[in-house]
Design an enzyme around this catalytic site. Structure first.
Site, mmCIF file in Angstrom:
data_model
loop_
_atom_site.group_PDB
_atom_site.id
_atom_site.type_symbol
_atom_site.label_atom_id
_atom_site.label_comp_id
_atom_site.label_asym_id
_atom_site.label_seq_id
_atom_site.Cartn_x
_atom_site.Cartn_y
_atom_site.Cartn_z
ATOM 1 N N VAL A 143 0.848 -1.203 0.000
ATOM 2 C CA VAL A 143 0.000 0.000 0.000
ATOM 3 C C VAL A 143 0.879 1.246 0.000
ATOM 4 O O VAL A 143 1.634 1.488 0.952
ATOM 5 C CB VAL A 143 -0.923 0.016 1.241
ATOM 6 C CG1 VAL A 143 -1.859 1.217 1.194
ATOM 7 C CG2 VAL A 143 -1.705 -1.290 1.334
ATOM 8 N N CYS A 144 0.746 2.061 -1.050
ATOM 9 C CA CYS A 144 1.614 3.237 -1.209
ATOM 10 C C CYS A 144 1.575 4.158 0.006
ATOM 11 O O CYS A 144 2.611 4.603 0.488
ATOM 12 C CB CYS A 144 1.198 4.011 -2.462
ATOM 13 S SG CYS A 144 2.024 5.609 -2.663
ATOM 14 N N PHE A 145 0.355 4.439 0.521
ATOM 15 C CA PHE A 145 0.239 5.459 1.553
ATOM 16 C C PHE A 145 0.615 4.961 2.949
ATOM 17 O O PHE A 145 0.439 5.680 3.928
ATOM 18 C CB PHE A 145 -1.168 6.070 1.538
ATOM 19 C CG PHE A 145 -1.283 7.188 0.529
ATOM 20 C CD1 PHE A 145 -1.126 8.506 0.900
ATOM 21 C CD2 PHE A 145 -1.495 6.900 -0.814
ATOM 22 C CE1 PHE A 145 -1.184 9.532 -0.022
ATOM 23 C CE2 PHE A 145 -1.572 7.917 -1.748
ATOM 24 C CZ PHE A 145 -1.419 9.244 -1.356
#
Length: 272
Positions: A143-145
């Protein structure tokens, strides 16, 4: 004297169109057919974009995405998966040989992120450029965030905007996601976890790692408000002027061909 870039507001477009358009713009800039470009766009349907090298098997829940009407598309840029829904997405396309660009990838992030930093300031938000104190990409998350990379935007230590780059044909393409809201339940349904306990623990921790514009301002913003702020911020942060550009028929023909051959092709999306 400031330089003039092309500005394209593509509005609402399909995930495959958005990725194909950025690759065609990169190609045209590499052939000196167009100057550097700033492009804004949103997504319909909402989509999970995967980093260029990101694995999907055992990591991405494609079945859940399909049930929720969320497309999955693979970006030409690196990094981790991003849910594009209630946000503004931008791309910047600029030659590696441009006087503002550095051979250093980290330094290129710092330069281009100045425009994003000024965009937050236009909204009255005090943000910072992230300087990670731990190695990037070692958390194992998809997950990027969940983690900040060099010179991504943070507010009070929480990730506020994600970015990713690629360098092809002598051109830098930087993608960025500027969330107005994040539907955390939907986001975490799109990934594979060992069990519900791990999923819920990870989801609970997300609130300490990421933040959105609406959370900071305590109100709902509009996409036009966000576009205006980041248009002015990027002009100021990069010391550029913008002139509106409408893609011509030849460019749109190349985008359509690339959509069909690559970005709308599931074999390409799930190749890893």
């Amino acid at each position: 004297m400031s330089e003039t870039w092309y500005f394209i507001d593509s509005g609402v477009q399909s995930p495959a169109f958005n990725m194909a358009m950025d690759e065609v713009l990169l190609d045209w800039h590499s052939r000196d057919l167009i100057p550097p470009v700033l492009r804004f766009y949103t997504w319909e349907p909402a989509a999970l974009s995967l980093g260029h090298f990101q694995k999907t098997t055992g990591r991405i829940n494609a079945k859940a995405a399909k049930e929720k009407g969320i497309d999955i598309v693979r970006r030409p840029t690196g990094g981790l998966a991003v849910l594009h829904d209630q946000e503004l997405t931008y791309s910047m396309i600029i030659s590696e040989k441009h006087e503002k660009m550095s051979p250093s990838i980290i330094e290129a992030y710092r330069v281009l992120s100045q425009g994003i930093l000024e965009g937050y300031r236009e909204l009255g938000i005090s943000a910072d450029l992230a300087v990670p104190d731990t190695p990037i990409g070692k958390s194992g998350t998809a997950v990027c965030f969940e983690e900040s990379s060099w010179y991504e935007l943070e507010i009070d230590g929480k990730k506020a905007a994600g970015s990713a780059q690629t360098r092809q044909k002598g051109v830098v393409l930087q993608h960025g996601s500027i969330p107005m809201e994040i539907d955390i339940d939907t986001l975490y349904d799109l990934f594979v976890f060992p069990n519900e306990k791990v999923k819920n623990k990870t989801k609970t921790g997300f609130a300490q790692k990421a933040v959105t514009i609406n959370q900071i301002l305590g109100r709902k913003t509009t996409i036009d408000e966000i576009k205006n702020a980041f248009t002015e911020g990027i002009k100021k942060g990069l010391n550029i002027d913008l002139t509106t550009y409408e893609p011509n028929n030849q460019m749109l023909k190349e985008v359509e061909e690339l959509m069909q051959s690559k970005y709308a092709n599931e074999e390409y999306t799930f190749q890893r």
